[in-house]
Design an enzyme around this catalytic site. Structure first.
Site, PDB file in Angstrom:
ATOM      1  N   SER A  13       0.749  -1.135  -0.105  1.00  0.00           N
ATOM      2  CA  SER A  13      -0.065   0.006  -0.051  1.00  0.00           C
ATOM      3  C   SER A  13       0.665   0.928  -0.011  1.00  0.00           C
ATOM      4  O   SER A  13       0.586   2.461  -0.598  1.00  0.00           O
ATOM      5  CB  SER A  13      -1.182  -0.009   1.170  1.00  0.00           C
ATOM      6  OG  SER A  13      -0.344   0.193   2.419  1.00  0.00           O
ATOM      7  N   LEU A  84      11.306  -6.707   4.306  1.00  0.00           N
ATOM      8  CA  LEU A  84      11.556  -7.185   5.705  1.00  0.00           C
ATOM      9  C   LEU A  84      12.742  -8.093   5.674  1.00  0.00           C
ATOM     10  O   LEU A  84      13.201  -8.697   6.728  1.00  0.00           O
ATOM     11  CB  LEU A  84      10.485  -8.311   6.077  1.00  0.00           C
ATOM     12  CG  LEU A  84       9.033  -7.755   6.074  1.00  0.00           C
ATOM     13  CD1 LEU A  84       7.916  -8.685   6.314  1.00  0.00           C
ATOM     14  CD2 LEU A  84       8.831  -6.631   6.911  1.00  0.00           C
ATOM     15  N   ASN A 101      14.250   3.635   4.848  1.00  0.00           N
ATOM     16  CA  ASN A 101      13.121   2.642   5.336  1.00  0.00           C
ATOM     17  C   ASN A 101      12.019   3.300   6.066  1.00  0.00           C
ATOM     18  O   ASN A 101      12.348   4.368   6.463  1.00  0.00           O
ATOM     19  CB  ASN A 101      13.748   1.789   6.069  1.00  0.00           C
ATOM     20  CG  ASN A 101      13.056   0.645   6.708  1.00  0.00           C
ATOM     21  OD1 ASN A 101      12.104  -0.049   5.969  1.00  0.00           O
ATOM     22  ND2 ASN A 101      12.964   0.212   7.900  1.00  0.00           N
ATOM     23  N   HIS A 103       9.270   2.381   9.290  1.00  0.00           N
ATOM     24  CA  HIS A 103       9.368   1.372  10.348  1.00  0.00           C
ATOM     25  C   HIS A 103       8.022   1.810  10.964  1.00  0.00           C
ATOM     26  O   HIS A 103       7.896   3.190  11.362  1.00  0.00           O
ATOM     27  CB  HIS A 103      10.465   1.527  11.200  1.00  0.00           C
ATOM     28  CG  HIS A 103      10.284   0.331  12.289  1.00  0.00           C
ATOM     29  ND1 HIS A 103      10.491  -1.056  12.089  1.00  0.00           N
ATOM     30  CD2 HIS A 103       9.777   0.169  13.516  1.00  0.00           C
ATOM     31  CE1 HIS A 103      10.367  -1.725  13.029  1.00  0.00           C
ATOM     32  NE2 HIS A 103       9.899  -0.744  13.805  1.00  0.00           N
ATOM     33  N   GLU A 173       1.665   6.872   7.654  1.00  0.00           N
ATOM     34  CA  GLU A 173       2.480   6.427   6.776  1.00  0.00           C
ATOM     35  C   GLU A 173       2.307   6.864   5.284  1.00  0.00           C
ATOM     36  O   GLU A 173       3.072   7.513   4.520  1.00  0.00           O
ATOM     37  CB  GLU A 173       2.675   4.791   6.719  1.00  0.00           C
ATOM     38  CG  GLU A 173       3.403   4.350   7.847  1.00  0.00           C
ATOM     39  CD  GLU A 173       3.522   2.891   7.773  1.00  0.00           C
ATOM     40  OE1 GLU A 173       3.294   2.295   6.934  1.00  0.00           O
ATOM     41  OE2 GLU A 173       4.352   2.253   8.601  1.00  0.00           O
TER      42      GLU A 173
HETATM   43  C1  GAR Z   1       4.553  -0.820   6.864  1.00  0.00           C
HETATM   44  O1  GAR Z   1       3.627  -0.371   7.848  1.00  0.00           O
HETATM   45  C2  GAR Z   1       5.854  -0.556   6.983  1.00  0.00           C
HETATM   46  O2  GAR Z   1       5.811   0.570   8.026  1.00  0.00           O
HETATM   47  C3  GAR Z   1       6.129  -1.900   7.781  1.00  0.00           C
HETATM   48  O3  GAR Z   1       5.305  -2.946   6.801  1.00  0.00           O
HETATM   49  C4  GAR Z   1       4.240  -2.185   6.535  1.00  0.00           C
HETATM   50  C5  GAR Z   1       4.232  -2.427   4.951  1.00  0.00           C
HETATM   51  O4  GAR Z   1       2.843  -2.109   4.611  1.00  0.00           O
HETATM   52  N1  GAR Z   1       7.558  -2.201   7.590  1.00  0.00           N
HETATM   53  C6  GAR Z   1       8.150  -2.812   8.569  1.00  0.00           C
HETATM   54  O5  GAR Z   1       7.623  -3.388   9.469  1.00  0.00           O
HETATM   55  C7  GAR Z   1       9.898  -2.868   8.558  1.00  0.00           C
HETATM   56  N2  GAR Z   1      10.412  -3.257   9.808  1.00  0.00           N
HETATM   57  P1  GAR Z   1       2.279  -2.232   2.991  1.00  0.00           P
HETATM   58  O6  GAR Z   1       2.890  -3.203   2.305  1.00  0.00           O
HETATM   59  O7  GAR Z   1       0.997  -2.112   2.781  1.00  0.00           O
HETATM   60  O8  GAR Z   1       3.008  -0.759   2.492  1.00  0.00           O
END
Ligand code: GAR
Length: 186
Positions: A13, A84, A101, A103, A173
């Protein structure tokens, strides 16, 4: 023109939000999406949006093959949007201060290996935090330890579930990640 490559392992997303934000911007091109997870929702998004998609495995990341692909495609910035795996030294050195990145917590809290996605939000609730937030930071060879560029926070209520916390984080985000990227690269 600045070429941005987005790495994603999940739904994507944020990747789509970033793509939408820079649509029609003559200075920024989302040149490709790189994905390590054959089950990831971001794959369908890349296909729908017509963004070149590169699938890769751990061996390609470690050997420098992924860096070669990035360099061959004139990549200027690498954005990790829900990616990840640890970024290897060869990539950090090839793109110094050009890998960013996001987080889903207020680092240094709730960071490190294994702290991602829902694990973060579950830990925030279990720990009875009264606030959480998002962190955008430069990437080095250690999980979630690079210099912080931007943070934003939201309140966590005693009644909030991990899913409630996740939703609040996602709103921030989507609002801030593209803007912070724009400020960095322009
Ligand atoms: C996001 O919330 C991001 O902050 C997190 O994964 C999600 C991805 O959402 N990232 C981590 O946890 C990294 N350690 P998305 O695939 O819908 O963009």
């Amino acid at each position: 023109m600045k070429n941005i490559a987005i790495f994603a392992s999940g739904s994507g997303s944020n990747a789509e939000r970033i793509y939408d934000y820079f649509q029609g911007d003559s200075e920024v091109n989302i040149s490709m999406i790189l994905c390590n997870n054959p089950e990831a929702g971001v794959i369908a998004r890349a296909e729908r949006l017509n963004i070149p998609l590169v699938m890769f495995d751990r061996a390609a990341l470690k050997s420098g093959e992924v860096v070669r692909i990035l360099q061959e495609n004139d990549t200027d910035w690498v954005i990790l949007a829900g990616f990840l795996w640890l970024i290897p030294k060869n990539m950090v050195e090839a793109f110094p201060n050009k890998i960013v990145n996001i987080h889903p917590a207020l680092l240094p809290k709730f960071g490190g290996k294994g702290m991602y996605g829902h694990f973060v939000h579950e830990a925030v609730v279990a720990n009875k935090e009264t606030e959480s937030g998002i962190t955008i930071h430069f990437v080095n060879e250690h999980y979630d330890e690079g210099n912080i560029i931007f943070q934003a926070s939201y309140p966590v209520l005693p009644t909030d579930s991990p899913e409630d916390v996740a939703k609040k984080g996602q709103v921030l985000e989507h609002e801030y990640f593209p803007k912070v990227i724009e400020e960095l690269i322009k």
